[in-house]
Design a protein around this motif. Structure first.
Motif, PDB file in Angstrom:
ATOM      1  N   ARG A 111       5.127   2.864  11.974  1.00 24.44           N
ATOM      2  CA  ARG A 111       6.513   2.694  12.427  1.00 24.44           C
ATOM      3  C   ARG A 111       6.534   2.388  13.930  1.00 24.44           C
ATOM      4  NH1 ARG A 111       7.801   7.049   8.786  1.00 24.44           N
ATOM      5  NH2 ARG A 111       9.114   6.269   7.071  1.00 24.44           N
ATOM      6  N   GLU A 112       5.657   3.046  14.662  1.00 25.91           N
ATOM      7  CA  GLU A 112       5.609   2.856  16.117  1.00 25.91           C
ATOM      8  C   GLU A 112       4.856   1.587  16.500  1.00 25.91           C
ATOM      9  OE1 GLU A 112       5.960   7.307  17.945  1.00 25.91           O
ATOM     10  OE2 GLU A 112       3.931   6.576  17.541  1.00 25.91           O
ATOM     11  N   THR A 113       3.800   1.271  15.760  1.00 26.95           N
ATOM     12  CA  THR A 113       2.978   0.096  16.057  1.00 26.95           C
ATOM     13  C   THR A 113       2.795  -0.707  14.779  1.00 26.95           C
ATOM     14  OG1 THR A 113       0.983   1.432  15.711  1.00 26.95           O
ATOM     15  CG2 THR A 113       1.760   1.180  17.978  1.00 26.95           C
ATOM     16  N   PRO A 114       3.774  -1.564  14.408  1.00 29.70           N
ATOM     17  CA  PRO A 114       3.725  -2.293  13.137  1.00 29.70           C
ATOM     18  C   PRO A 114       2.495  -3.187  13.017  1.00 29.70           C
ATOM     19  CG  PRO A 114       5.910  -2.431  14.132  1.00 29.70           C
ATOM     20  CD  PRO A 114       5.002  -1.848  15.172  1.00 29.70           C
ATOM     21  N   VAL A 115       2.093  -3.399  11.780  1.00 33.60           N
ATOM     22  CA  VAL A 115       0.943  -4.250  11.518  1.00 33.60           C
ATOM     23  C   VAL A 115       1.338  -5.727  11.459  1.00 33.60           C
ATOM     24  CG1 VAL A 115       1.130  -4.110   8.990  1.00 33.60           C
ATOM     25  CG2 VAL A 115      -1.098  -4.499  10.043  1.00 33.60           C
TER      26      VAL A 115
ATOM     27  N   ALA B  33       0.836  -1.198   0.000  1.00 34.11           N
ATOM     28  CA  ALA B  33       0.000   0.000   0.000  1.00 34.11           C
ATOM     29  C   ALA B  33       0.873   1.251   0.000  1.00 34.11           C
ATOM     30  CB  ALA B  33      -0.915   0.002   1.218  1.00 34.11           C
ATOM     31  N   GLN B  34       0.269   2.339  -0.442  1.00 33.76           N
ATOM     32  CA  GLN B  34       0.907   3.648  -0.394  1.00 33.76           C
ATOM     33  C   GLN B  34       0.303   4.422   0.776  1.00 33.76           C
ATOM     34  OE1 GLN B  34       3.449   4.732  -2.473  1.00 33.76           O
ATOM     35  NE2 GLN B  34       3.440   2.613  -3.201  1.00 33.76           N
ATOM     36  N   LEU B  35       1.152   4.934   1.661  1.00 36.64           N
ATOM     37  CA  LEU B  35       0.701   5.605   2.870  1.00 36.64           C
ATOM     38  C   LEU B  35       1.152   7.063   2.863  1.00 36.64           C
ATOM     39  CD1 LEU B  35       1.899   2.973   5.519  1.00 36.64           C
ATOM     40  CD2 LEU B  35      -0.149   2.873   4.078  1.00 36.64           C
ATOM     41  N   ASN B  36       0.328   7.919   3.476  1.00 33.46           N
ATOM     42  CA  ASN B  36       0.819   9.273   3.712  1.00 33.46           C
ATOM     43  C   ASN B  36       1.703   9.265   4.956  1.00 33.46           C
ATOM     44  OD1 ASN B  36      -0.822   9.456   6.013  1.00 33.46           O
ATOM     45  ND2 ASN B  36      -2.412  10.647   4.987  1.00 33.46           N
ATOM     46  N   SER B  37       2.335  10.359   5.242  1.00 31.65           N
ATOM     47  CA  SER B  37       3.333  10.391   6.325  1.00 31.65           C
ATOM     48  C   SER B  37       2.720  10.140   7.692  1.00 31.65           C
ATOM     49  CB  SER B  37       4.059  11.746   6.319  1.00 31.65           C
ATOM     50  OG  SER B  37       3.138  12.813   6.503  1.00 31.65           O
ATOM     51  N   HIS B  38       1.469  10.565   7.896  1.00 29.89           N
ATOM     52  CA  HIS B  38       0.833  10.381   9.209  1.00 29.89           C
ATOM     53  C   HIS B  38       0.563   8.906   9.491  1.00 29.89           C
ATOM     54  CE1 HIS B  38       0.388  14.697   9.636  1.00 29.89           C
ATOM     55  NE2 HIS B  38      -0.213  14.767   8.460  1.00 29.89           N
ATOM     56  N   VAL B  39       0.030   8.191   8.490  1.00 35.21           N
ATOM     57  CA  VAL B  39      -0.228   6.759   8.666  1.00 35.21           C
ATOM     58  C   VAL B  39       1.087   6.001   8.816  1.00 35.21           C
ATOM     59  CG1 VAL B  39      -1.259   4.699   7.646  1.00 35.21           C
ATOM     60  CG2 VAL B  39      -2.386   6.923   7.366  1.00 35.21           C
ATOM     61  N   ALA B  40       2.087   6.359   8.013  1.00 38.21           N
ATOM     62  CA  ALA B  40       3.386   5.685   8.093  1.00 38.21           C
ATOM     63  C   ALA B  40       4.019   5.866   9.464  1.00 38.21           C
ATOM     64  CB  ALA B  40       4.314   6.222   7.002  1.00 38.21           C
ATOM     65  N   TRP B  41       3.901   7.054  10.043  1.00 41.88           N
ATOM     66  CA  TRP B  41       4.459   7.298  11.376  1.00 41.88           C
ATOM     67  C   TRP B  41       3.820   6.369  12.405  1.00 41.88           C
ATOM     68  CZ3 TRP B  41       8.209  10.767  13.141  1.00 41.88           C
ATOM     69  CH2 TRP B  41       8.311  10.880  14.530  1.00 41.88           C
ATOM     70  N   LYS B  42       2.494   6.229  12.316  1.00 40.10           N
ATOM     71  CA  LYS B  42       1.785   5.363  13.257  1.00 40.10           C
ATOM     72  C   LYS B  42       2.259   3.922  13.133  1.00 40.10           C
ATOM     73  CE  LYS B  42      -2.837   3.791  14.584  1.00 40.10           C
ATOM     74  NZ  LYS B  42      -2.657   4.112  16.021  1.00 40.10           N
TER      75      LYS B  42
ATOM     76  N   THR C 162       7.703  -3.678   6.290  1.00 35.65           N
ATOM     77  CA  THR C 162       8.748  -2.760   5.829  1.00 35.65           C
ATOM     78  C   THR C 162       8.095  -1.487   5.311  1.00 35.65           C
ATOM     79  OG1 THR C 162       8.755  -3.663   3.568  1.00 35.65           O
ATOM     80  CG2 THR C 162      10.294  -4.639   5.164  1.00 35.65           C
ATOM     81  N   LEU C 163       8.781  -0.355   5.516  1.00 39.67           N
ATOM     82  CA  LEU C 163       8.319   0.938   5.030  1.00 39.67           C
ATOM     83  C   LEU C 163       9.445   1.582   4.235  1.00 39.67           C
ATOM     84  CD1 LEU C 163       6.568   2.243   8.285  1.00 39.67           C
ATOM     85  CD2 LEU C 163       5.421   1.543   6.181  1.00 39.67           C
ATOM     86  N   SER C 164       9.131   2.058   3.029  1.00 35.22           N
ATOM     87  CA  SER C 164      10.144   2.663   2.168  1.00 35.22           C
ATOM     88  C   SER C 164      10.386   4.111   2.566  1.00 35.22           C
ATOM     89  CB  SER C 164       9.681   2.597   0.712  1.00 35.22           C
ATOM     90  OG  SER C 164       8.600   3.519   0.499  1.00 35.22           O
TER      91      SER C 164
END
Length: 346
Positions: free
Chosen positions: A267-271, A256-265, A276-278
């Protein structure tokens, strides 16, 4: 029998007796003691109970046989003593469970919550007397209010499940919108969000049904013999697709493509463990890759992020996300919706 054996039996017995209004029959107490390896006659058990009642706040309901024993309602044991860390954990747990379990279920450990509040309220020296201003438990997502479960239903159903007994119930059918009578053979218990379900066979049927506890109107013991399903496993039942959760048994790779706010969340609480996050691309989007369950809950979780979460694969999920967005917009337009900027310029 040695004094040590007698002491251990008495401790085990005291641990098995519930607080009023819950009661436990002497026959049940005898069975449980036998399961724990103690050997005694029903008469010896009765003598134990009578002896212990002179030292502990025990009450006996002799209105019917077998007699039923309980502690007085407000009795709270301090063995072992509760410390401040345990007290804080308990008050936060109570906040988290209050919207997930009916009061009748929480009442079994309500004395522990009350003792924790009393302990924290007494600690003036370290400021924890103001614990309610200092700790809280916030649910993830919107919590719904748990439906009311009639008094005695939770106790009767859970006892029947644990003791493998059939029960007679009057049940409000969701589909027929009428009260029906069933002979129920409980096989499992599941809490999903704010609603608790007993998984059971009913009457002479062998298939597992889901009966919501808040729709039980009456519950009483049945004279019917309990029909066991020894092969039944609650986790297998859920994994195989009940409750509408799994789509398939195998997990899928989510891209999926995430915006920065979702990606930050995330990073702290992985699914997932393999998430992995690019790095952000030229437009600021971050690619997520993770192995996740192929179920409805994961889809609902994705929808909760709105436009900040664009599914690339699986293709079915991508199409489903686009279809849901189109349906929402179509329904809004039918209801007279126009973008705010259009309303301003016209």
């Amino acid at each position: 029998m040695s004094q040590h054996d007698t002491l251990m039996r008495h401790l085990a017995l005291l641990r098995m007796i519930p607080r009023h209004p819950h009661k436990r029959a002497t026959t049940t107490l005898h069975e449980k003691l036998t399961e724990e390896g103690f050997t005694l006659t029903p008469r010896s058990l009765q003598r134990d109970l009578e002896r212990l009642s002179t030292r502990f706040p025990l009450t006996c309901d002799s209105s019917e046989k077998p007699y039923r024993w309980s502690y007085v309602a407000n009795y709270a044991s301090d063995l072992p003593a509760m410390d401040t860390v345990e007290a804080l954990v308990l008050v936060m747990a109570e906040q988290g469970l209050s919207d997930k379990l009916p009061p009748s279920a929480l009442s079994h450990i309500g004395y522990r919550f009350e003792r924790a509040r009393q302990l924290l309220g007494s600690l003036h020296a370290n400021g924890l007397s103001h614990w309610s201003k200092r700790v809280s438990s916030i649910p993830e997502g919107k919590s719904l209010i748990a439906p009311d479960v009639k008094a005695g239903v939770w106790d009767a159903v859970s006892d029947a499940l644990l003791n493998q007994q059939a029960i007679e119930v009057d049940y409000l059918s969701r589909y027929k919108q009428e009260v029906q009578h069933f002979t129920v053979h409980p096989q499992g218990l599941v809490t999903r969000g704010p609603i608790s379900y007993v998984l059971a066979t009913i009457n002479q049927h062998d298939d597992i049904r889901q009966l919501a506890l808040h729709r039980f109107q009456t519950v009483q013991s049945s004279s019917e013999s309990y029909r066991s399903r020894p092969e039944f496993n609650v986790q297998d039942y859920i994994t195989e697709g009940s409750f509408g959760l799994p789509v398939t048994a195998d997990p899928v790779v989510l891209v999926a493509q995430l915006n920065s706010h979702v990606a930050w969340k995330l990073r702290e609480t992985p699914v997932s463990d393999d998430q992995t996050l690019s790095e952000p691309d030229a437009d600021g989007w971050i690619e997520l890759r993770a192995t996740v369950p192929n179920d409805q809950q994961t889809l609902w979780w994705i929808h909760g992020f709105g436009a900040g979460f664009h599914v690339v694969q699986p293709a079915e999920w991508r199409d489903h996300q686009a279809e849901q967005a189109e349906k929402i917009l179509s329904q809004a337009r039918k209801s007279g919706y126009r973008p705010q900027r259009q309303e301003v310029t016209q």
